[in-house]
Design a protein around this motif. Structure first.
Motif, PDB file in Angstrom:
ATOM      1  N   SER A  44     -10.009 -15.570  21.676  1.00 21.85           N
ATOM      2  CA  SER A  44     -10.574 -15.656  20.159  1.00 21.85           C
ATOM      3  C   SER A  44      -9.729 -14.724  19.266  1.00 21.85           C
ATOM      4  CB  SER A  44     -12.070 -15.046  20.027  1.00 21.85           C
ATOM      5  OG  SER A  44     -12.753 -15.986  20.850  1.00 21.85           O
ATOM      6  N   GLY A  45      -8.383 -14.869  19.482  1.00 25.90           N
ATOM      7  CA  GLY A  45      -7.409 -13.917  18.738  1.00 25.90           C
ATOM      8  C   GLY A  45      -7.497 -12.463  19.436  1.00 25.90           C
ATOM      9  N   VAL A  46      -8.187 -12.236  20.307  1.00 21.14           N
ATOM     10  CA  VAL A  46      -8.046 -10.896  20.901  1.00 21.14           C
ATOM     11  C   VAL A  46      -6.851 -10.957  22.189  1.00 21.14           C
ATOM     12  CG1 VAL A  46      -9.135  -9.205  22.384  1.00 21.14           C
ATOM     13  CG2 VAL A  46     -10.327 -10.016  20.386  1.00 21.14           C
ATOM     14  N   SER A  47      -6.051  -9.850  22.111  1.00 20.08           N
ATOM     15  CA  SER A  47      -5.156  -9.876  23.238  1.00 20.08           C
ATOM     16  C   SER A  47      -5.872 -10.200  24.481  1.00 20.08           C
ATOM     17  CB  SER A  47      -4.400  -8.581  23.300  1.00 20.08           C
ATOM     18  OG  SER A  47      -4.077  -8.167  24.515  1.00 20.08           O
ATOM     19  N   GLY A  48      -5.297 -10.739  25.570  1.00 18.36           N
ATOM     20  CA  GLY A  48      -5.918 -11.132  26.901  1.00 18.36           C
ATOM     21  C   GLY A  48      -5.906  -9.860  27.520  1.00 18.36           C
ATOM     22  N   TRP A  49      -4.653  -9.204  27.205  1.00 20.93           N
ATOM     23  CA  TRP A  49      -4.642  -7.794  28.105  1.00 20.93           C
ATOM     24  C   TRP A  49      -5.876  -6.697  27.739  1.00 20.93           C
ATOM     25  CZ3 TRP A  49      -1.978  -6.790  32.351  1.00 20.93           C
ATOM     26  CH2 TRP A  49      -1.637  -5.502  32.705  1.00 20.93           C
ATOM     27  N   VAL A  50      -6.193  -6.799  26.408  1.00 19.70           N
ATOM     28  CA  VAL A  50      -7.306  -5.609  25.845  1.00 19.70           C
ATOM     29  C   VAL A  50      -8.396  -6.443  26.376  1.00 19.70           C
ATOM     30  CG1 VAL A  50      -8.146  -4.989  23.845  1.00 19.70           C
ATOM     31  CG2 VAL A  50      -5.861  -5.193  23.944  1.00 19.70           C
ATOM     32  N   ALA A  51      -8.649  -7.713  26.453  1.00 20.46           N
ATOM     33  CA  ALA A  51      -9.855  -8.186  26.882  1.00 20.46           C
ATOM     34  C   ALA A  51     -10.295  -8.130  28.158  1.00 20.46           C
ATOM     35  CB  ALA A  51      -9.987  -9.794  26.380  1.00 20.46           C
ATOM     36  N   ARG A  52      -9.038  -8.128  29.029  1.00 25.79           N
ATOM     37  CA  ARG A  52      -9.099  -7.768  30.284  1.00 25.79           C
ATOM     38  C   ARG A  52      -9.469  -6.499  30.829  1.00 25.79           C
ATOM     39  NH1 ARG A  52      -4.070  -8.784  34.900  1.00 25.79           N
ATOM     40  NH2 ARG A  52      -5.293  -8.114  36.579  1.00 25.79           N
ATOM     41  N   TRP A  53      -9.305  -5.483  30.027  1.00 27.04           N
ATOM     42  CA  TRP A  53      -9.161  -3.994  30.726  1.00 27.04           C
ATOM     43  C   TRP A  53     -10.403  -3.333  29.651  1.00 27.04           C
ATOM     44  CZ3 TRP A  53      -7.900  -3.455  35.199  1.00 27.04           C
ATOM     45  CH2 TRP A  53      -6.668  -4.261  35.552  1.00 27.04           C
ATOM     46  N   ALA A  54     -10.737  -3.903  28.684  1.00 26.89           N
ATOM     47  CA  ALA A  54     -11.791  -3.372  27.760  1.00 26.89           C
ATOM     48  C   ALA A  54     -13.075  -2.878  28.519  1.00 26.89           C
ATOM     49  CB  ALA A  54     -12.323  -4.296  26.678  1.00 26.89           C
ATOM     50  N   GLY A  55     -13.718  -3.636  29.668  1.00 28.08           N
ATOM     51  CA  GLY A  55     -14.553  -3.318  30.500  1.00 28.08           C
ATOM     52  C   GLY A  55     -14.512  -1.931  31.358  1.00 28.08           C
ATOM     53  N   SER A  56     -13.215  -1.605  31.395  1.00 26.30           N
ATOM     54  CA  SER A  56     -13.164  -0.541  32.268  1.00 26.30           C
ATOM     55  C   SER A  56     -13.252   0.780  31.448  1.00 26.30           C
ATOM     56  CB  SER A  56     -11.796  -0.392  32.959  1.00 26.30           C
ATOM     57  OG  SER A  56     -10.580  -0.458  31.861  1.00 26.30           O
ATOM     58  N   ILE A  57     -13.468   0.707  30.162  1.00 29.25           N
ATOM     59  CA  ILE A  57     -13.833   1.957  29.372  1.00 29.25           C
ATOM     60  C   ILE A  57     -15.328   2.238  29.625  1.00 29.25           C
ATOM     61  CG2 ILE A  57     -13.898   2.696  26.903  1.00 29.25           C
ATOM     62  CD1 ILE A  57     -11.959   0.292  26.096  1.00 29.25           C
ATOM     63  N   VAL A  58     -15.682   3.457  29.595  1.00 25.09           N
ATOM     64  CA  VAL A  58     -16.959   4.037  29.838  1.00 25.09           C
ATOM     65  C   VAL A  58     -18.043   3.389  28.665  1.00 25.09           C
ATOM     66  CG1 VAL A  58     -16.772   6.119  28.460  1.00 25.09           C
ATOM     67  CG2 VAL A  58     -18.606   5.953  30.233  1.00 25.09           C
ATOM     68  N   PRO A  59     -19.082   2.729  29.225  1.00 27.41           N
ATOM     69  CA  PRO A  59     -20.069   2.131  28.225  1.00 27.41           C
ATOM     70  C   PRO A  59     -20.391   3.063  26.904  1.00 27.41           C
ATOM     71  CG  PRO A  59     -20.774   1.646  30.207  1.00 27.41           C
ATOM     72  CD  PRO A  59     -19.575   2.791  30.479  1.00 27.41           C
ATOM     73  N   GLY A  60     -20.324   2.410  25.723  1.00 23.40           N
ATOM     74  CA  GLY A  60     -20.778   3.190  24.620  1.00 23.40           C
ATOM     75  C   GLY A  60     -19.790   4.366  24.030  1.00 23.40           C
ATOM     76  N   GLY A  61     -18.650   4.175  25.017  1.00 24.72           N
ATOM     77  CA  GLY A  61     -17.580   5.339  24.621  1.00 24.72           C
ATOM     78  C   GLY A  61     -16.776   5.393  23.441  1.00 24.72           C
ATOM     79  N   THR A  62     -15.947   6.011  23.111  1.00 26.06           N
ATOM     80  CA  THR A  62     -15.176   6.364  21.804  1.00 26.06           C
ATOM     81  C   THR A  62     -13.795   5.756  22.161  1.00 26.06           C
ATOM     82  OG1 THR A  62     -14.401   8.421  22.255  1.00 26.06           O
ATOM     83  CG2 THR A  62     -16.471   8.211  20.597  1.00 26.06           C
ATOM     84  N   VAL A  63     -13.288   4.992  21.047  1.00 23.91           N
ATOM     85  CA  VAL A  63     -12.130   4.226  21.312  1.00 23.91           C
ATOM     86  C   VAL A  63     -11.273   4.441  20.178  1.00 23.91           C
ATOM     87  CG1 VAL A  63     -10.665   2.111  21.630  1.00 23.91           C
ATOM     88  CG2 VAL A  63     -13.132   2.448  22.714  1.00 23.91           C
ATOM     89  N   LEU A  64     -10.059   4.790  20.103  1.00 20.19           N
ATOM     90  CA  LEU A  64      -9.278   4.953  19.163  1.00 20.19           C
ATOM     91  C   LEU A  64      -8.093   3.662  19.225  1.00 20.19           C
ATOM     92  CD1 LEU A  64      -7.694   6.713  16.735  1.00 20.19           C
ATOM     93  CD2 LEU A  64      -6.531   7.678  18.639  1.00 20.19           C
ATOM     94  N   ASP A  65      -8.285   2.787  17.950  1.00 20.21           N
ATOM     95  CA  ASP A  65      -7.428   1.760  17.906  1.00 20.21           C
ATOM     96  C   ASP A  65      -6.225   2.191  16.952  1.00 20.21           C
ATOM     97  OD1 ASP A  65      -6.062  -0.895  17.643  1.00 20.21           O
ATOM     98  OD2 ASP A  65      -7.854  -1.862  17.134  1.00 20.21           O
ATOM     99  N   LEU A  66      -5.017   2.222  17.337  1.00 22.49           N
ATOM    100  CA  LEU A  66      -3.861   2.865  16.674  1.00 22.49           C
ATOM    101  C   LEU A  66      -3.155   1.662  16.198  1.00 22.49           C
ATOM    102  CD1 LEU A  66      -2.531   5.760  18.646  1.00 22.49           C
ATOM    103  CD2 LEU A  66      -3.745   5.936  16.525  1.00 22.49           C
ATOM    104  N   ALA A  67      -2.696   1.689  14.754  1.00 25.71           N
ATOM    105  CA  ALA A  67      -1.990   0.736  14.128  1.00 25.71           C
ATOM    106  C   ALA A  67      -2.717  -0.561  14.147  1.00 25.71           C
ATOM    107  CB  ALA A  67      -0.672   0.507  14.645  1.00 25.71           C
ATOM    108  N   CYS A  68      -4.200  -0.642  13.946  1.00 24.59           N
ATOM    109  CA  CYS A  68      -4.928  -1.460  14.085  1.00 24.59           C
ATOM    110  C   CYS A  68      -4.871  -3.030  13.392  1.00 24.59           C
ATOM    111  CB  CYS A  68      -6.494  -1.031  13.727  1.00 24.59           C
ATOM    112  SG  CYS A  68      -6.642  -0.710  12.110  1.00 24.59           S
ATOM    113  N   GLY A  69      -4.209  -2.965  12.383  1.00 27.36           N
ATOM    114  CA  GLY A  69      -3.923  -4.194  11.667  1.00 27.36           C
ATOM    115  C   GLY A  69      -5.318  -4.460  11.156  1.00 27.36           C
ATOM    116  N   SER A  70      -5.446  -5.891  11.313  1.00 25.61           N
ATOM    117  CA  SER A  70      -6.617  -6.565  10.740  1.00 25.61           C
ATOM    118  C   SER A  70      -8.060  -6.148  11.372  1.00 25.61           C
ATOM    119  CB  SER A  70      -6.542  -8.074  10.833  1.00 25.61           C
ATOM    120  OG  SER A  70      -6.439  -8.359  12.397  1.00 25.61           O
ATOM    121  N   GLY A  71      -7.524  -5.529  12.734  1.00 29.81           N
ATOM    122  CA  GLY A  71      -8.772  -4.878  13.344  1.00 29.81           C
ATOM    123  C   GLY A  71      -9.362  -5.881  14.436  1.00 29.81           C
ATOM    124  N   ARG A  72      -8.586  -6.816  14.910  1.00 29.56           N
ATOM    125  CA  ARG A  72      -8.895  -7.972  15.828  1.00 29.56           C
ATOM    126  C   ARG A  72      -9.686  -7.023  17.115  1.00 29.56           C
ATOM    127  NH1 ARG A  72      -4.205 -10.207  19.427  1.00 29.56           N
ATOM    128  NH2 ARG A  72      -2.496  -8.388  18.972  1.00 29.56           N
TER     129      ARG A  72
END
Ligand code: SAM
Length: 191
Positions: A13-41
């Motif tokens: 759905s417009g999200v990078s498959g690489w980001v979608a694949r690894w997002a689940g490895s972030i600690v639940p509820g954690g803080t995320v910095l999206d650098l040069a986020c563009g439209s914010g997908r």
């Protein structure tokens, strides 16, 4: 030129498959910095997954709608001309896609909390044969993110470097790496 084909990570759905694949490895509820986020997908997807996202871009017009999204804090910042504001801040993950400003790499590594995840995907040399970006300043050298991760003491979970058919024919480099968790000397275990 012989091409190394990297894995297939079709966009979700417009999200990078690489980001979608690894997002689940972030600690639940954690803080995320999206650098040069563009439209914010990615910021939107990560916020929808329950992460608290800080989305940064120099283009204020990208951030207006994003700022109304629950779970997303926006910051309009010139990452190449203004002071790095995260000197004393640690994130549970940092996401960078389709953006490269080499002087930021050590700052990105320093802003990862112990156990935090770096998810990076951008173009590498050879991409000029397929389109933009084509300027060497915006193209990673072969193995560059891997070398950076090793130098920064990050533990590499996955690395890809070569031709990708998705989301369009291009030369990409992809890294997922983790800042080593702290070892508690008193208790002799990982925290
Ligand atoms: C190709 S877009 C990628 C957007 C997003 N990461 C994505 O993959 O959808 C590159 C983004 O970098 C932002 N950018 C370029 N130079 C910047 C700078 N000096 N500081 C902050 N953002 C910048 C642009 O405004 C643009 O939104």
């Amino acid at each position: 030129m012989a091409l190394t084909h990297v894995g297939t990570h079709p966009p979700v759905s417009g999200v990078s498959g690489w980001v979608a694949r690894w997002a689940g490895s972030i600690v639940p509820g954690g803080t995320v910095l999206d650098l040069a986020c563009g439209s914010g997908r990615h910021a939107r997807r990560l916020a929808a997954l329950g992460y608290r996202v800080e989305a940064v871009d120099v283009d204020a017009s990208c951030l207006t709608a994003l700022a109304r999204t629950p779970g997303i804090l926006t910051r309009c910042l010139d990452l190449e001309g203004e002071a790095w504001p995260y000197q004393d801040v640690l994130f549970d993950a940092i996401v960078v896609t389709n953006y490269l400003h080499r002087p930021l790499l050590p700052k990105i590594a320093a802003a990862l909390a112990p156990g935090a995840v770096l998810i990076y995907e951008t173009f590498r040399t050879g991409n000029e044969s397929y389109g933009k970006p084509s300027s060497p300043a915006f193209l990673l050298h072969p193995g560059e993110l891997l070398a950076f991760a090793h130098q920064a003491g990050l533990l590499v979970t996955a690395f890809e470097d070569g031709f990708s058919a998705n989301p369009k024919p291009s030369m990409l480099q992809r890294l997922c790496a983790v800042k080593p968790p702290l070892l508690s000397p008193e208790r002799g275990r990982l925290e």
